[in-house]
Design an enzyme around this catalytic site. Structure first.
Site, short mmCIF file in Angstrom:
data_model
loop_
_atom_site.label_atom_id
_atom_site.label_comp_id
_atom_site.label_asym_id
_atom_site.label_seq_id
_atom_site.Cartn_x
_atom_site.Cartn_y
_atom_site.Cartn_z
N ARG A 108 49.10 36.38 38.78
CA ARG A 108 48.22 35.87 37.72
C ARG A 108 48.91 34.68 37.09
NH1 ARG A 108 45.16 38.94 32.85
NH2 ARG A 108 43.79 39.28 34.63
N HIS A 135 38.65 34.51 39.21
CA HIS A 135 39.10 35.90 38.98
C HIS A 135 38.42 36.80 40.01
CE1 HIS A 135 40.95 39.18 37.13
NE2 HIS A 135 40.36 39.21 35.95
N GLN A 138 38.27 40.85 39.71
CA GLN A 138 37.32 41.35 38.71
C GLN A 138 35.91 41.40 39.30
OE1 GLN A 138 37.84 42.31 35.24
NE2 GLN A 138 35.80 43.09 35.67
N ASP A 230 31.83 36.76 28.73
CA ASP A 230 33.30 36.74 28.71
C ASP A 230 33.71 35.97 27.45
OD1 ASP A 230 36.00 36.81 29.42
OD2 ASP A 230 35.85 35.19 30.89
N CYS A 270 34.07 41.48 31.46
CA CYS A 270 35.31 41.78 32.18
C CYS A 270 36.38 42.36 31.26
CB CYS A 270 35.83 40.52 32.86
SG CYS A 270 36.10 39.14 31.71
N ARG A 298 38.12 48.53 38.42
CA ARG A 298 39.19 47.63 38.86
C ARG A 298 40.18 48.41 39.73
NH1 ARG A 298 40.49 43.07 35.95
NH2 ARG A 298 41.88 42.65 37.71
N1 NVA Z 1 38.19 34.12 31.09
C1 NVA Z 1 39.19 35.05 30.65
C2 NVA Z 1 39.20 36.27 31.52
C3 NVA Z 1 40.19 37.33 31.12
C4 NVA Z 1 40.18 38.51 32.03
C5 NVA Z 1 40.55 34.38 30.66
O1 NVA Z 1 40.86 33.65 31.61
O2 NVA Z 1 41.30 34.55 29.69
N1 CP Z 2 39.70 41.79 32.97
C1 CP Z 2 41.01 41.55 33.11
O1 CP Z 2 41.50 40.93 34.06
O2 CP Z 2 41.77 42.13 32.12
P1 CP Z 2 43.31 41.89 31.84
O3 CP Z 2 43.46 40.48 31.32
O4 CP Z 2 43.66 42.91 30.80
O5 CP Z 2 44.08 42.08 33.10
#
Ligand code: NVA
Ligand code: CP
Length: 310
Positions: A108, A135, A138, A230, A270, A298
């Site tokens: 990540r 992502h 997800q 989101d 998500c 997930r």
């Molecule tokens: N769009 C959000 C998704 C988090 C799971 C982010 O990138 O922070």
């Molecule tokens: N939805 C998701 O990826 O959550 P986290 O940021 O907690 O991993």
């Protein structure tokens, strides 16, 4: 027919075939059933997944780690702050070194290109656990949720209301592969990346999915089977938070918007949610919401990915 996915990277749903997407969903369904009926399923005994994080996580970190344990393997949490990456070692050198120890890497991070470069350098599968662009894990889990709740994916209409971000991008790619219409409903200036939009539209030609960007949430949700949202300011966009909150005001998923949709429309997110911004409590905790079911899936979907590629 089963498709062999051993050794495959999972960086973008765009790179997967429709058969591979379905194989992940169907394998996840089977793995979930085994788990719920208490039957062990341990195809990854002796295998280790490294999990590199340069951003925060609750769901991704824990579901991957627990998933590896349940599959008989082991996962190592690698905070980029504690790695030589922080002191300038390149992502490609890191990938080559880790390939000598691990059987797979989940990462990540911010720049999507870093994940692409890592995968090119590593000779073990690399799984994208979120970048600024995409992502995929997800959305693969979300396809399982929608399939469980609606019994099909082809012909479903999903309206995503809010910022045209990484979730919007992966939802367009996912919808395109399975024939699910995806409407990204956002204000001008917050559109999804045009290159991602174009390639999702291109992918959708094979399945007939309608992928579009629209502006009016009330009109878009009227015939939607799913309303998805989101956060307005994603990780790394903290400085833009106030500006985005002001710009996205008319795109909150609240009781009034839900009332404009069909009675059995599902609400999805998500998570993490910024309650009071992109969604109100009454919707997040209301009868149409499946947000915690999504979070649980997930685990099952990622176990399927791990079992298929490692
Ligand atoms: N769009 C959000 C998704 C988090 C799971 C982010 O990138 O922070
Ligand atoms: N939805 C998701 O990826 O959550 P986290 O940021 O907690 O991993």
């Amino acid at each position: 027919m089963a498709v062999c996915m051993k050794g495959k990277d999972v960086i973008s749903i765009h790179d997967l075939s429709t058969e591979e997407v379905w194989q992940i969903v169907k394998t996840a369904e089977m793995i979930k059933m085994l788990k719920l009926s208490g039957q062990p399923y341990t195809p990854l005994v002796g295998k280790t997944l490294g999990m590199i994080f340069t951003k925060s996580s609750t769901r991704t970190r824990i579901s991957f780690e627990v998933g590896m344990n349940q599959l008989g393997g082991h996962a190592i949490f690698l905070s980029s702050n504690d790695m030589q990456l922080k002191r300038g070692e390149t992502i490609t050198d890191t990938g080559r070194v880790l390939s000598g120890y691990l059987d797979g890497i989940m990462i990540r991070t911010f720049a999507h290109q870093d994940v692409v470069d890592l995968a090119a350098a590593a000779n073990i599968p690399v799984i994208n656990g979120l970048t600024d662009l995409l992502h995929p894990c997800q959305v693969l889990a979300d396809l399982l949720t929608i399939y469980e709740k609606k019994g099909r994916l082809q012909g479903i209409k999903l309206t995503y209301v809010g910022d045209g971000n990484n979730m919007a991008h992966s939802l367009m790619y996912g919808g395109a592969k399975v024939g699910m219409d995806v409407d990204i409903c956002c204000p001008e200036g917050y559109d999804p990346d045009p290159a991602v939009f174009r390639s999702a539209v291109e992918d959708a030609k094979a399945t007939g999915a309608k992928i579009q960007v629209t502006r009016d949430p009330f009109r878009s949700v009227a015939d939607a089977d799913i309303i998805y949202t989101d956060v307005w300011a994603s990780m790394g966009q903290e400085a833009e938070h106030d500006k985005k909150v002001a710009a996205l005001q008319g795109y909150q998923v609240n009781a009034k918007l839900l009332a404009a949709a069909k009675k059995d429309t599902l609400f999805m997110h998500c998570l993490p949610a910024h309650r009071g911004e992109e969604v109100t409590d009454e919707v997040a905790d209301g009868p149409n919401s499946v947000i915690f079911h999504q979070a649980e899936n997930r685990l099952h979907a990622q176990k399927a990915i791990l079992a298929l590629v490692m």
